[in-house]
Design an enzyme around this catalytic site. Structure first.
Site, mmCIF file in Angstrom:
data_model
loop_
_atom_site.group_PDB
_atom_site.id
_atom_site.type_symbol
_atom_site.label_atom_id
_atom_site.label_comp_id
_atom_site.label_asym_id
_atom_site.label_seq_id
_atom_site.Cartn_x
_atom_site.Cartn_y
_atom_site.Cartn_z
ATOM 1 C CB SER A 10 -37.834 5.247 2.976
ATOM 2 O OG SER A 10 -38.764 4.504 3.732
ATOM 3 C CG HIS A 51 -39.962 8.924 2.380
ATOM 4 N ND1 HIS A 51 -40.653 9.774 1.539
ATOM 5 C CD2 HIS A 51 -40.616 7.744 2.343
ATOM 6 C CE1 HIS A 51 -41.689 9.120 1.008
ATOM 7 N NE2 HIS A 51 -41.686 7.885 1.489
ATOM 8 C CG ASP A 58 -42.590 5.102 3.788
ATOM 9 O OD1 ASP A 58 -43.158 5.763 2.909
ATOM 10 O OD2 ASP A 58 -41.415 4.705 3.700
ATOM 11 C CG MET A 102 -47.342 2.055 5.515
ATOM 12 S SD MET A 102 -46.555 0.543 4.934
ATOM 13 C CE MET A 102 -45.171 1.226 4.020
ATOM 14 C CG HIS A 147 -45.405 8.210 1.275
ATOM 15 N ND1 HIS A 147 -44.796 7.155 0.638
ATOM 16 C CD2 HIS A 147 -46.628 8.338 0.688
ATOM 17 C CE1 HIS A 147 -45.606 6.667 -0.289
ATOM 18 N NE2 HIS A 147 -46.732 7.355 -0.269
ATOM 19 C CG MET A 192 -48.480 4.838 1.578
ATOM 20 S SD MET A 192 -46.991 3.820 1.598
ATOM 21 C CE MET A 192 -46.043 4.731 2.802
ATOM 22 C CG MET A 247 -46.596 5.524 -4.829
ATOM 23 S SD MET A 247 -45.482 5.614 -3.422
ATOM 24 C CE MET A 247 -44.898 3.940 -3.252
ATOM 25 C CG ASP A 283 -41.534 6.120 -2.003
ATOM 26 O OD1 ASP A 283 -40.584 5.336 -1.803
ATOM 27 O OD2 ASP A 283 -42.442 6.315 -1.169
HETATM 28 C C1 DX5 Z 1 -43.221 1.794 0.064
HETATM 29 C C2 DX5 Z 1 -42.735 3.058 0.722
HETATM 30 C C3 DX5 Z 1 -41.368 3.433 0.359
HETATM 31 C C4 DX5 Z 1 -40.327 2.398 0.738
HETATM 32 C C5 DX5 Z 1 -39.227 2.479 -0.257
HETATM 33 O O1 DX5 Z 1 -44.583 1.703 0.138
HETATM 34 O O2 DX5 Z 1 -43.571 4.160 0.404
HETATM 35 O O3 DX5 Z 1 -41.004 4.707 0.864
HETATM 36 O O4 DX5 Z 1 -39.795 2.576 2.004
HETATM 37 O O5 DX5 Z 1 -38.329 1.443 -0.018
HETATM 38 P P1 DX5 Z 1 -37.335 0.955 -1.161
HETATM 39 O O6 DX5 Z 1 -36.476 2.135 -1.495
HETATM 40 O O7 DX5 Z 1 -36.613 -0.163 -0.528
HETATM 41 O O8 DX5 Z 1 -38.182 0.535 -2.337
HETATM 42 ZN ZN ZN Z 2 -42.765 6.179 0.894
#
Ligand code: DX5
Ligand code: ZN
Length: 220
Positions: free
Chosen positions: A8, A31, A33, A35, A64, A66, A135, A173
């Protein structure tokens, strides 16, 4: 079952995305993220930045999302060329329709579940997805502690996929590291996301191969 490691970039240095992406060229997918500060209490980036990441990434993108109102905002990530687009069950009004739209645009469709969201309502819909993402932290931030309480859901999801005779990836994840990955793979996951465990390591490529080898030795 082949194990995949998707680092990620949330834990990477955003001021040098090109260099940070180059560090993970031996991984399976990057990956990404996304948000929106509504679905989760954190804000990263949206389509214009993902478009640039897509243009320079040495490996395919695993988006991903969110974000709220996934039905409206997810398809653009497939249009931008992300190989896989994950939206949250909690944020989609019509998950089947959205998954079909994503697939029609040429991307893999993936459904994510927060820790408190059960898999059971989706068991009959599994064939609509290429991947389920469980998750193992509350989404929003990297570097959180792995939630062991999510392991039974990973197991039940793997059993449901096998019972349906489907080839669906099971991604996990949140808090995946050298000390938790064995439990995750034992429970049936085959795609592991790791943010801080890769970008927080001295050498990202070594961290990726270490996670891959430890995971592969626990596949059954
Ligand atoms: C959290 C993200 C993850 C995050 C994981 O909401 O969706 O992808 O980056 O990070 P680690 O591996 O540090 O938990
Ligand atoms: Zn993620």
């Amino acid at each position: 079952m082949a194990i995949e490691i998707n680092p990620s970039i949330l834990s990477s240095d955003f001021s040098d995305l090109r260099g940070e992406l180059a560090k993970i060229s031996t991984a399976d997918m990057a990956h990404i993220d996304v948000m929106d500060n509504h679905f989760v209490p954190n804000l990263t980036f949206g389509p214009p930045v993902v478009e640039r990441i897509q243009a320079i990434s040495p490996i395919p993108l695993d988006a991903h999302l969110m974000i709220a109102e996934a039905d409206r905002h997810a398809p653009v990530y497939a249009e931008l060329g992300c190989a896989s687009v994950t939206f949250h069950a909690e944020a989609a009004a019509a998950p089947v329709r959205l998954a079909r739209e994503i697939r029609k645009l040429g991307a893999k469709a993936s459904l994510a579940l927060k820790p408190a969201t059960p898999i059971e309502p989706f068991v009959d819909l599994l064939g609509e997805f290429d991947q389920i993402l469980i998750m193992t932290v509350e989404p929003g931030f990297g570097g959180q502690k792995f939630l062991d309480v999510c392991l039974p859901k990973i197991r039940r999801t793997r059993e449901a996929i096998s019972a349906a005779g489907l080839e669906i990836k099971l991604q996990v994840d949140g808090g995946v590291s050298m000390s938790t990955i064995e439990r995750v793979v034992d429970a049936g996951a085959d795609v592991l996301v790791a943010g801080s465990a890769v970008y927080g390591a001295e050498d990202a490529a070594t961290a990726i191969s270490g996670l891959r080898e430890l995971a592969a030795s626990h596949v059954h």
